[in-house]
Write a protein that holds these residues in place. Structure first.
Motif, short mmCIF file in Angstrom:
data_model
loop_
_atom_site.label_atom_id
_atom_site.label_comp_id
_atom_site.label_asym_id
_atom_site.label_seq_id
_atom_site.Cartn_x
_atom_site.Cartn_y
_atom_site.Cartn_z
N SER A 1 -3.34 9.47 10.98
CA SER A 1 -4.78 9.23 10.97
C SER A 1 -5.24 8.89 12.38
N GLN B 1 -0.45 2.67 8.44
CA GLN B 1 -0.68 1.22 8.35
C GLN B 1 0.66 0.48 8.50
N ARG C 1 0.83 -1.21 0.00
CA ARG C 1 0.00 0.00 0.00
C ARG C 1 0.86 1.25 0.00
N ALA D 1 1.04 4.39 -2.91
CA ALA D 1 0.39 5.61 -2.43
C ALA D 1 0.70 6.79 -3.35
N ASN D 2 -0.33 7.59 -3.59
CA ASN D 2 -0.19 8.81 -4.40
C ASN D 2 -0.67 10.00 -3.58
N ASN E 1 -1.95 12.61 1.42
CA ASN E 1 -2.97 11.95 2.25
C ASN E 1 -2.85 10.43 2.17
N GLU E 2 -2.73 9.88 0.97
CA GLU E 2 -2.57 8.43 0.82
C GLU E 2 -1.26 7.98 1.45
N LEU E 3 -0.21 8.76 1.26
CA LEU E 3 1.10 8.43 1.83
C LEU E 3 1.02 8.39 3.35
N SER E 4 0.34 9.35 3.94
CA SER E 4 0.19 9.41 5.38
C SER E 4 -0.59 8.21 5.91
N GLU E 5 -1.69 7.86 5.26
CA GLU E 5 -2.49 6.71 5.69
C GLU E 5 -1.71 5.41 5.53
N ALA E 6 -1.01 5.27 4.42
CA ALA E 6 -0.21 4.06 4.19
C ALA E 6 0.93 3.97 5.20
#
Length: 198
Positions: free
Chosen positions: A176, A97, A81, A85-86, A89-94
């Motif tokens: 997150s 995780q 993931r 990530a792009n 926001n996606e990078l932060s969530e990934a």
């Protein structure tokens, strides 16, 4: 003809004055935008560096705790993931995780004294801690750059320049809600499964 030159001269004079006033502010936005992009790439570089350590860490732990399949799968899923990530926001969530999955993996290691004493594991754990520190510093630097950029988009006359030239507010790199929870690991079920295999 002379009557026409006077209004043209006034219009040109106004355009020149506006250009003199707008250009420095526009250039400041360009510089700040590039600074934010550079800081974001630093986060990505540090996340990749940590990601490169993970396969070795997983293999080392697997040698001692091969029955911990769910934890290993979580780490693999989180790594995939993060790689896909792009955007911030996606990078932060990934990243959240991945941090959670790595915490569970390291918690598993706590249950195996021989693993904790293994030099390779200790070295990898130390490298991972260093990578986490570099990620934290890169995230701080990024957020400071975003703060400076966002301030410029909100204060006058920067807000007008930002609106005209489409300089939009940037997102902070933040954890997150789920990242604030400590992951749980139940060693009792794993030990029972392991003893049942013998």
């Amino acid at each position: 003809m002379k009557k026409l030159l006077a209004p043209i001269g006034i219009v040109l004079g106004i355009i020149i004055v506006l250009a003199i006033l707008i250009m420095p502010k526009y250039n400041k936005f360009v510089q700040l935008d590039e600074q934010v992009n550079e800081k974001e790439s630093q986060i990505e570089t540090q996340l990749q560096r940590r990601g490169d350590l993970i396969p070795n860490l997983v293999e080392t732990v697997k040698g001692y705790a091969s029955h911990e399949k769910e934890v290993f799968q979580d780490v693999a899923d989180a790594r995939a993931r993060l790689a896909g990530a792009n955007g911030v926001n996606e990078l932060s969530e990934a990243n959240d995780q991945m941090t959670s999955a790595l915490s569970r993996l390291l918690a598993v290691a706590e249950n195996y004294p021989d693993l904790k004493a293994n030099e390779q594991f200790t070295g990898l754990r130390d490298e991972l801690a260093g990578a986490e520190n570099r990620i934290a510093v890169a995230r701080q630097d990024y957020n400071k750059s975003v703060e400076e950029y966002n301030k410029q988009t909100r204060v006058f006359p920067g807000n007008i320049i930002a609106m005209i030239f489409n300089f939009e507010k940037k997102d902070y790199f933040k954890a997150s809600e789920g990242a604030k929870e400590v992951p749980g690991v139940d060693f009792n079920t794993n030990q029972e499964d392991n003893s049942g295999d013998e």
